[in-house]
Write a protein that holds these residues in place. Structure first.
Motif, PDB file in Angstrom:
ATOM      1  N   ALA A  53       0.740  -1.323  -0.035  1.00 30.89           N
ATOM      2  CA  ALA A  53       0.117  -0.136  -0.072  1.00 30.89           C
ATOM      3  C   ALA A  53       0.685   1.266   0.039  1.00 30.89           C
ATOM      4  CB  ALA A  53      -0.856   0.011   1.049  1.00 30.89           C
ATOM      5  N   THR A  54       1.998   1.166   0.557  1.00 36.37           N
ATOM      6  CA  THR A  54       3.033   2.403   0.768  1.00 36.37           C
ATOM      7  C   THR A  54       3.604   2.611  -0.638  1.00 36.37           C
ATOM      8  OG1 THR A  54       3.493   1.780   3.157  1.00 36.37           O
ATOM      9  CG2 THR A  54       4.984   3.297   1.671  1.00 36.37           C
ATOM     10  N   VAL A  55       3.824   1.942  -1.117  1.00 38.07           N
ATOM     11  CA  VAL A  55       4.656   1.782  -2.626  1.00 38.07           C
ATOM     12  C   VAL A  55       3.459   2.015  -3.559  1.00 38.07           C
ATOM     13  CG1 VAL A  55       6.021   0.745  -4.527  1.00 38.07           C
ATOM     14  CG2 VAL A  55       6.407   0.317  -1.890  1.00 38.07           C
ATOM     15  N   ALA A  56       2.419   1.675  -3.584  1.00 44.95           N
ATOM     16  CA  ALA A  56       1.244   1.874  -4.532  1.00 44.95           C
ATOM     17  C   ALA A  56       0.840   3.442  -4.336  1.00 44.95           C
ATOM     18  CB  ALA A  56      -0.077   0.960  -4.087  1.00 44.95           C
ATOM     19  N   THR A  57       0.561   3.918  -3.386  1.00 44.82           N
ATOM     20  CA  THR A  57       0.181   5.052  -3.003  1.00 44.82           C
ATOM     21  C   THR A  57       1.257   6.041  -3.434  1.00 44.82           C
ATOM     22  OG1 THR A  57      -0.962   4.504  -0.883  1.00 44.82           O
ATOM     23  CG2 THR A  57      -0.322   6.924  -1.046  1.00 44.82           C
ATOM     24  N   ALA A  58       2.723   5.836  -3.220  1.00 49.42           N
ATOM     25  CA  ALA A  58       3.561   6.687  -3.733  1.00 49.42           C
ATOM     26  C   ALA A  58       3.523   6.529  -5.457  1.00 49.42           C
ATOM     27  CB  ALA A  58       5.033   6.212  -3.246  1.00 49.42           C
ATOM     28  N   TRP A  59       3.570   5.581  -5.994  1.00 50.42           N
ATOM     29  CA  TRP A  59       3.702   5.363  -7.187  1.00 50.42           C
ATOM     30  C   TRP A  59       2.408   5.985  -8.119  1.00 50.42           C
ATOM     31  CZ3 TRP A  59       6.418   2.074 -11.339  1.00 50.42           C
ATOM     32  CH2 TRP A  59       7.780   1.799 -10.878  1.00 50.42           C
ATOM     33  N   ASP A  60       1.173   5.831  -7.404  1.00 53.22           N
ATOM     34  CA  ASP A  60      -0.034   6.315  -7.944  1.00 53.22           C
ATOM     35  C   ASP A  60       0.024   8.034  -7.942  1.00 53.22           C
ATOM     36  OD1 ASP A  60      -2.704   6.225  -8.797  1.00 53.22           O
ATOM     37  OD2 ASP A  60      -3.437   7.028  -6.839  1.00 53.22           O
ATOM     38  N   THR A  90      -8.472   5.919  13.087  1.00 56.20           N
ATOM     39  CA  THR A  90      -8.550   5.498  11.725  1.00 56.20           C
ATOM     40  C   THR A  90      -7.533   4.526  11.722  1.00 56.20           C
ATOM     41  OG1 THR A  90      -8.826   6.577   9.443  1.00 56.20           O
ATOM     42  CG2 THR A  90      -6.818   7.363  10.834  1.00 56.20           C
ATOM     43  N   VAL A  91      -7.552   3.851  10.500  1.00 53.84           N
ATOM     44  CA  VAL A  91      -6.360   2.975   9.997  1.00 53.84           C
ATOM     45  C   VAL A  91      -6.211   3.246   8.559  1.00 53.84           C
ATOM     46  CG1 VAL A  91      -5.852   0.479   9.122  1.00 53.84           C
ATOM     47  CG2 VAL A  91      -7.168   1.040  11.179  1.00 53.84           C
ATOM     48  N   TYR A  92      -4.782   3.799   8.137  1.00 54.85           N
ATOM     49  CA  TYR A  92      -4.521   4.333   6.905  1.00 54.85           C
ATOM     50  C   TYR A  92      -4.189   3.373   5.977  1.00 54.85           C
ATOM     51  CZ  TYR A  92      -3.641   8.763   9.217  1.00 54.85           C
ATOM     52  OH  TYR A  92      -3.815  10.104  10.104  1.00 54.85           O
ATOM     53  N   GLY A  93      -4.302   2.042   6.525  1.00 51.96           N
ATOM     54  CA  GLY A  93      -4.096   1.045   5.581  1.00 51.96           C
ATOM     55  C   GLY A  93      -5.139   0.403   4.961  1.00 51.96           C
ATOM     56  N   ALA A  94      -6.520   1.057   5.587  1.00 57.73           N
ATOM     57  CA  ALA A  94      -7.609   0.623   4.885  1.00 57.73           C
ATOM     58  C   ALA A  94      -7.929   1.068   3.391  1.00 57.73           C
ATOM     59  CB  ALA A  94      -8.931   1.065   5.823  1.00 57.73           C
ATOM     60  N   LYS A 135       3.923   6.740   9.663  1.00 60.29           N
ATOM     61  CA  LYS A 135       4.919   8.206   9.620  1.00 60.29           C
ATOM     62  C   LYS A 135       4.774   8.533   8.066  1.00 60.29           C
ATOM     63  CE  LYS A 135       7.870   7.447  13.475  1.00 60.29           C
ATOM     64  NZ  LYS A 135       9.132   7.349  13.962  1.00 60.29           N
ATOM     65  N   PHE A 136       5.023   7.563   7.016  1.00 62.87           N
ATOM     66  CA  PHE A 136       4.674   7.869   5.727  1.00 62.87           C
ATOM     67  C   PHE A 136       3.607   8.588   5.506  1.00 62.87           C
ATOM     68  CE2 PHE A 136       3.543   6.555   1.583  1.00 62.87           C
ATOM     69  CZ  PHE A 136       4.519   7.582   0.664  1.00 62.87           C
ATOM     70  N   SER A 137       2.491   7.860   5.729  1.00 64.90           N
ATOM     71  CA  SER A 137       1.319   8.265   5.430  1.00 64.90           C
ATOM     72  C   SER A 137       0.700   9.628   5.881  1.00 64.90           C
ATOM     73  CB  SER A 137       0.058   7.202   5.853  1.00 64.90           C
ATOM     74  OG  SER A 137       0.384   5.895   5.568  1.00 64.90           O
ATOM     75  N   VAL A 138       1.213  10.068   7.233  1.00 65.91           N
ATOM     76  CA  VAL A 138       0.984  11.543   7.856  1.00 65.91           C
ATOM     77  C   VAL A 138       1.875  12.407   7.483  1.00 65.91           C
ATOM     78  CG1 VAL A 138      -0.513  10.035   9.555  1.00 65.91           C
ATOM     79  CG2 VAL A 138       1.843  11.052   9.972  1.00 65.91           C
ATOM     80  N   GLU A 139       2.909  12.035   7.015  1.00 67.15           N
ATOM     81  CA  GLU A 139       4.004  13.135   6.955  1.00 67.15           C
ATOM     82  C   GLU A 139       3.684  14.421   6.434  1.00 67.15           C
ATOM     83  OE1 GLU A 139       8.575  13.059   5.130  1.00 67.15           O
ATOM     84  OE2 GLU A 139       7.307  11.663   4.250  1.00 67.15           O
ATOM     85  N   VAL A 146      -3.348  17.270  13.922  1.00 71.08           N
ATOM     86  CA  VAL A 146      -2.459  16.563  14.697  1.00 71.08           C
ATOM     87  C   VAL A 146      -2.721  15.150  14.357  1.00 71.08           C
ATOM     88  CG1 VAL A 146      -2.486  15.989  17.201  1.00 71.08           C
ATOM     89  CG2 VAL A 146      -3.038  18.349  16.342  1.00 71.08           C
ATOM     90  N   CYS A 147      -1.572  14.220  14.099  1.00 73.32           N
ATOM     91  CA  CYS A 147      -1.585  13.109  14.137  1.00 73.32           C
ATOM     92  C   CYS A 147      -0.788  12.189  15.056  1.00 73.32           C
ATOM     93  CB  CYS A 147      -1.204  12.651  12.549  1.00 73.32           C
ATOM     94  SG  CYS A 147      -1.917  13.417  11.117  1.00 73.32           S
ATOM     95  N   VAL A 148      -1.504  11.229  15.597  1.00 72.39           N
ATOM     96  CA  VAL A 148      -0.915  10.371  16.589  1.00 72.39           C
ATOM     97  C   VAL A 148      -0.834   9.124  16.507  1.00 72.39           C
ATOM     98  CG1 VAL A 148      -1.238  12.336  18.479  1.00 72.39           C
ATOM     99  CG2 VAL A 148      -2.826  10.561  18.191  1.00 72.39           C
ATOM    100  N   HIS A 149      -0.319   8.239  17.178  1.00 72.40           N
ATOM    101  CA  HIS A 149      -0.347   6.739  17.027  1.00 72.40           C
ATOM    102  C   HIS A 149      -0.598   5.960  18.253  1.00 72.40           C
ATOM    103  CE1 HIS A 149       1.582   2.645  15.977  1.00 72.40           C
ATOM    104  NE2 HIS A 149       0.760   2.920  14.870  1.00 72.40           N
TER     105      HIS A 149
END
Length: 384
Positions: free
Chosen positions: A207-214, A285-289, A326-330, A335-338
């Motif tokens: 999902a990380t690479v897909a989001t970046a390539w998209d 939330t879940v950023y991987g959804a 961290k990549f998703s909310v950069e 305010v983004c917390v984990h």
């Protein structure tokens, strides 16, 4: 006769157009390979395709060309028999490779782009872990259970290194794609190192690479491949929803809100109560959804529209992989917390994801998403 001439002319036109297309070049020297056929192979999504070749002379020098990729980086290999050097091409650059045939896979130099150098690093690590796995499988002195444990430990450490140094370090790069899509071959056959269709943790890598390539290459077939794998993986590995305990009234602060202190991307603890005086949205939330990207775009629109009037978002990620979070909310402005221990979801009695709460300027929860009437924007406007 006219029909034959028309076909011949059409073929000539296509050949001319292909011949005029922008090209990249691979040049260099392969020592100790006199009279060997050197092939330039494109590692396409449909399988390997030979695009150029040359018979090497005594000096081992070569120069090969192929049509340059236009919509995204592409992957190629130089091949002599079973000897292979992998690299990537971004556009019309010249890639230079020097090696000796006897040690071609392990002892070579590649110049021309950063990703090809990173792919070399991955290839060497890949070969090393593959040798270790095969050695364990051939060790007759080890019990089968010990073999499985040793191999699993090797793979876990290897995957963590791939994620840390290659995938999450530079997701839009060709080397990140190469890392996440790599395979290993042991005595049992070939298998995917990262398999999003069966491993929930691997979905986040795709999902990380897909989001970046998209974002960088939205029309590329490889982007579509990554997105399809990530989405299917999310469906295959989704966990059943779990109900959590009710909130303990003793945890409610005098402000009328349940306080939360969680770390942001810079490890600074952020509290819900620090938002007093603002209209806030506490969002679990879940950023991987798979719906996360669309939902984030909606929230960004609301934030940009109402932030100047005193609207704030306190977003709590429940993603297991902190690097992915961290990549998703950069680049998110709120305010983004984990969340790591599940405590916030327990005390807020969060059953479904996503779930959000709207908080008034007095720091009091007034609306829970499960019971909200009207649109989110309408309710924000009322509180402002």
């Amino acid at each position: 006769m006219k029909k034959i001439l028309t076909i011949l002319m059409a073929g000539a036109t296509m050949w001319t157009a292909c011949d005029r297309a922008p090209k990249f070049q691979v040049e260099g020297t392969i020592e100790g390979a006199k009279d060997s056929m050197l092939y330039l192979v494109q590692s396409s999504l449909d399988g390997p395709v030979r695009v150029d070749s040359v018979r090497l002379k005594e000096d081992g020098q070569f120069a090969l060309k192929a049509v340059a990729p236009t919509d995204a980086p592409e992957f190629y290999a130089l091949q002599i028999g079973g000897h292979v050097v992998n690299f990537s091409v971004d556009s019309t650059e010249t890639v230079r490779v020097t090696a000796r045939l006897a040690t071609m896979e392990t002892d070579y130099a590649v110049e021309g782009n950063k990703s090809s150098q990173r792919i070399k690093e991955i290839s060497l690590l890949q070969q090393e872990v593959q040798r270790k796995i095969v050695a364990i499988e051939r060790n007759e002195d080890m019990l089968p259970g010990d073999q499985r444990d040793s191999i699993e430990s090797l793979l876990t450490a290897y995957k963590e290194r791939m994620k840390r140094e290659f995938i999450f370090a530079d997701p839009p790069s060709a080397s990140a794609y190469y890392a996440v899509c790599q395979s290993l071959t042991d005595l049992g056959g070939t298998f995917m190192v990262f398999n999003p269709l069966t491993e929930r943790g691997d979905v986040k890598c795709y999902a990380t690479v897909a989001t970046a390539w998209d974002g960088a290459y939205p029309d590329a077939p490889r982007t579509q491949q990554l997105c399809n794998m990530a989405i299917k993986g999310m469906d295959n590995t989704a966990l059943p929803q779990q109900r959590v305990i009710d909130v303990d009234e003793s945890k409610v602060a005098e402000t009328g809100i349940i306080d939360i202190n969680l770390p942001d991307i810079n490890s600074r603890l952020r509290s819900v109560t620090e938002l007093k005086g603002k209209v806030a949205m506490i969002d679990f939330t879940v950023y991987g959804a798979k719906e996360s990207a669309e939902r984030t775009r909606l929230m960004r629109s609301l934030y940009e529209k109402y932030h100047a009037q005193g609207f704030e978002i306190y977003q709590i990620s429940l993603d297991e992989d902190i690097h992915f979070w961290k990549f998703s909310v950069e680049n998110l402005p709120w305010v983004c917390v984990h969340e790591t221990d599940g405590n916030a979801t327990h005390i807020y009695n969060v059953v479904n994801i996503p779930t959000f709460f709207l908080v008034n300027r007095e720091n009091e929860i007034v609306i829970r998403s499960d019971f909200m009437e009207g649109s989110l924007e309408e309710n924000i406007q009322k509180l402002l």
